[in-house]
Design a protein around this motif. Sequence first.
Motif, PDB file in Angstrom:
ATOM      1  N   GLU A  75      84.288  27.665  46.163  1.00  0.00           N
ATOM      2  CA  GLU A  75      84.698  28.338  44.935  1.00  0.00           C
ATOM      3  C   GLU A  75      86.091  27.880  44.524  1.00  0.00           C
ATOM      4  N   LYS A  76      86.436  28.147  43.274  1.00  0.00           N
ATOM      5  CA  LYS A  76      87.775  27.842  42.787  1.00  0.00           C
ATOM      6  C   LYS A  76      88.821  28.498  43.695  1.00  0.00           C
ATOM      7  N   ASP A  77      89.858  27.745  44.012  1.00  0.00           N
ATOM      8  CA  ASP A  77      90.995  28.175  44.825  1.00  0.00           C
ATOM      9  C   ASP A  77      90.719  28.176  46.322  1.00  0.00           C
ATOM     10  N   ASP A  78      89.538  27.715  46.741  1.00  0.00           N
ATOM     11  CA  ASP A  78      89.328  27.475  48.167  1.00  0.00           C
ATOM     12  C   ASP A  78      90.179  26.279  48.601  1.00  0.00           C
ATOM     13  N   VAL A  79      90.670  26.313  49.825  1.00  0.00           N
ATOM     14  CA  VAL A  79      91.296  25.140  50.436  1.00  0.00           C
ATOM     15  C   VAL A  79      90.314  24.608  51.467  1.00  0.00           C
ATOM     16  N   ILE A  80      89.937  23.331  51.332  1.00  0.00           N
ATOM     17  CA  ILE A  80      89.023  22.741  52.307  1.00  0.00           C
ATOM     18  C   ILE A  80      89.783  21.721  53.152  1.00  0.00           C
ATOM     19  N   PHE A  81      89.528  21.776  54.463  1.00  0.00           N
ATOM     20  CA  PHE A  81      90.219  20.891  55.407  1.00  0.00           C
ATOM     21  C   PHE A  81      89.180  20.199  56.267  1.00  0.00           C
ATOM     22  N   ALA A  82      89.255  18.862  56.349  1.00  0.00           N
ATOM     23  CA  ALA A  82      88.289  18.096  57.119  1.00  0.00           C
ATOM     24  C   ALA A  82      88.550  18.256  58.606  1.00  0.00           C
ATOM     25  N   THR A  83      87.569  18.806  59.328  1.00  0.00           N
ATOM     26  CA  THR A  83      87.719  19.043  60.762  1.00  0.00           C
ATOM     27  C   THR A  83      87.273  17.835  61.595  1.00  0.00           C
ATOM     28  N   THR A  84      86.678  16.849  60.947  1.00  0.00           N
ATOM     29  CA  THR A  84      86.339  15.599  61.606  1.00  0.00           C
ATOM     30  C   THR A  84      87.492  14.622  61.405  1.00  0.00           C
ATOM     31  N   ARG A  85      87.962  13.995  62.478  1.00  0.00           N
ATOM     32  CA  ARG A  85      89.170  13.171  62.442  1.00  0.00           C
ATOM     33  C   ARG A  85      90.290  13.943  61.721  1.00  0.00           C
ATOM     34  N   PRO A  86      90.614  15.129  62.227  1.00  0.00           N
ATOM     35  CA  PRO A  86      91.515  16.042  61.491  1.00  0.00           C
ATOM     36  C   PRO A  86      92.938  15.538  61.298  1.00  0.00           C
ATOM     37  N   THR A  87      93.421  14.660  62.187  1.00  0.00           N
ATOM     38  CA  THR A  87      94.799  14.189  62.036  1.00  0.00           C
ATOM     39  C   THR A  87      94.970  13.252  60.846  1.00  0.00           C
ATOM     40  N   GLN A  88      93.857  12.867  60.209  1.00  0.00           N
ATOM     41  CA  GLN A  88      93.973  12.123  58.954  1.00  0.00           C
ATOM     42  C   GLN A  88      94.512  13.017  57.844  1.00  0.00           C
ATOM     43  N   MET A  89      94.449  14.333  58.059  1.00  0.00           N
ATOM     44  CA  MET A  89      94.954  15.328  57.100  1.00  0.00           C
ATOM     45  C   MET A  89      94.281  15.159  55.740  1.00  0.00           C
ATOM     46  N   ARG A  90      92.956  15.274  55.769  1.00  0.00           N
ATOM     47  CA  ARG A  90      92.160  15.201  54.532  1.00  0.00           C
ATOM     48  C   ARG A  90      91.868  16.635  54.076  1.00  0.00           C
ATOM     49  N   TYR A  91      92.496  17.052  53.007  1.00  0.00           N
ATOM     50  CA  TYR A  91      92.317  18.415  52.514  1.00  0.00           C
ATOM     51  C   TYR A  91      92.589  18.452  51.018  1.00  0.00           C
TER      52      TYR A  91
END
Length: 404
Positions: A75-91
């Motif tokens: 939904e609008k205003d969700d923050v999504i953070f990639a938990t796969t290879r997390p140190t890439q800091m994909r969010y």
Amino acid sequence: MSKLSFLEKLLDDAEVEWKALGKVTLGTSNIKWREAVRVYRYIDLTSVSIETKKIIETSVVTPNSAPSRAQKLVEKDDVIFATTRPTQMRYCLIGEEYSGEVASTGYCVLRPKKDEVLPKWIFHWVSSADFKKYVEEYQSGSAYPAISDAKVKEFQIPIPCPENPKKSLEIQAEIVRILDTFTELTAELTAELTARQKQYTYYRDQLLSFEEEGTAKNTKDTKKVEWKTLGEVAEFRRGTAITQKQTTSGDIPVVANGPLPTYFHGEKNREGETIVIARSGAYAGYVSFWNQPIFLTDAFSVHPESTILIPKFIYHFLQNKQGHIHAMKKGAGVPHVRVREFESYNVPIPTLAEQARIVAILDKFDALTNSISEGLPREIALRQKQYEYYRDLLFGFPKPEVEA
């Protein structure tokens, strides 16, 4: 900006409570594909840019074509953070245009309780050095590192004035406003860089568009010049094998099969301006340019005849043909390119004056779009450091003492 004075002024002696992300976010749900009646935009792991923290591309999926990982409704205003290879800091922060779409199970979805935390408050904390350090500590798996959603939600963030939600959100909003100023400037510079890169590609194609003999193009975008094979106008030198025992400390880079030197050698076997082509491996066919002494190993160098060709001109021409060069690779296991294919590669021979003009223009574009010591990349790097400095300063909330 003084950390103490600014935060003290904002907090005005108010308390700060540290809460786990799971305590200040809401639960989310997965899509029920059997009940779905429309197509969805799918936010895959590669959909979010690591550099810009924005969604750059999505695919369209249906109940019949959706991959198994397409599960999480956002939904609008969700923050999504990639938990796969997390140190890439994909969010990223989900905007209105992606509200109601579906994301990969490779993302942890953080949906803020808006009466306690602002969406951007979570977004900026996910970008913080503390969060990255936390992720590095709790990720598991060496070949395919990951962190669980549950562990992400255990990370604690500060909630100023927890007993006064209105004031708490005002304090968060003021800090977010300052940090957004830096991120918006970086975003503007990044957009400018993208535009300049497209412009560079366009002008490079135009400047290096020549009419081959025997063709009948004669368009305004091509210039008729003489063409020769590289073997006719340049000398090829193969790299020399080198062992670790032979290396000594020094300032001469050893150039092998990639864009960066691997280690250093105390002697040199190449001087002047040198075009280097990686011979094998993942970077086989990669063209680089060196204007310093180098030691060449698993690669070969091209040395044009100086009376008719400027080395930098041939470098730019070959760089513009990287797509063709990659198609020249041989071998299924370890790909490689061979000197003889390059010796028969046709190159244009405009006048030296025209070559110099083209090189001057392309060098300026290259510095603007690629140089880390000047141009937009340097400016973007400086603004990012500035953002990180003030973010860490503004997030310097007092932490509770930990019992021994």
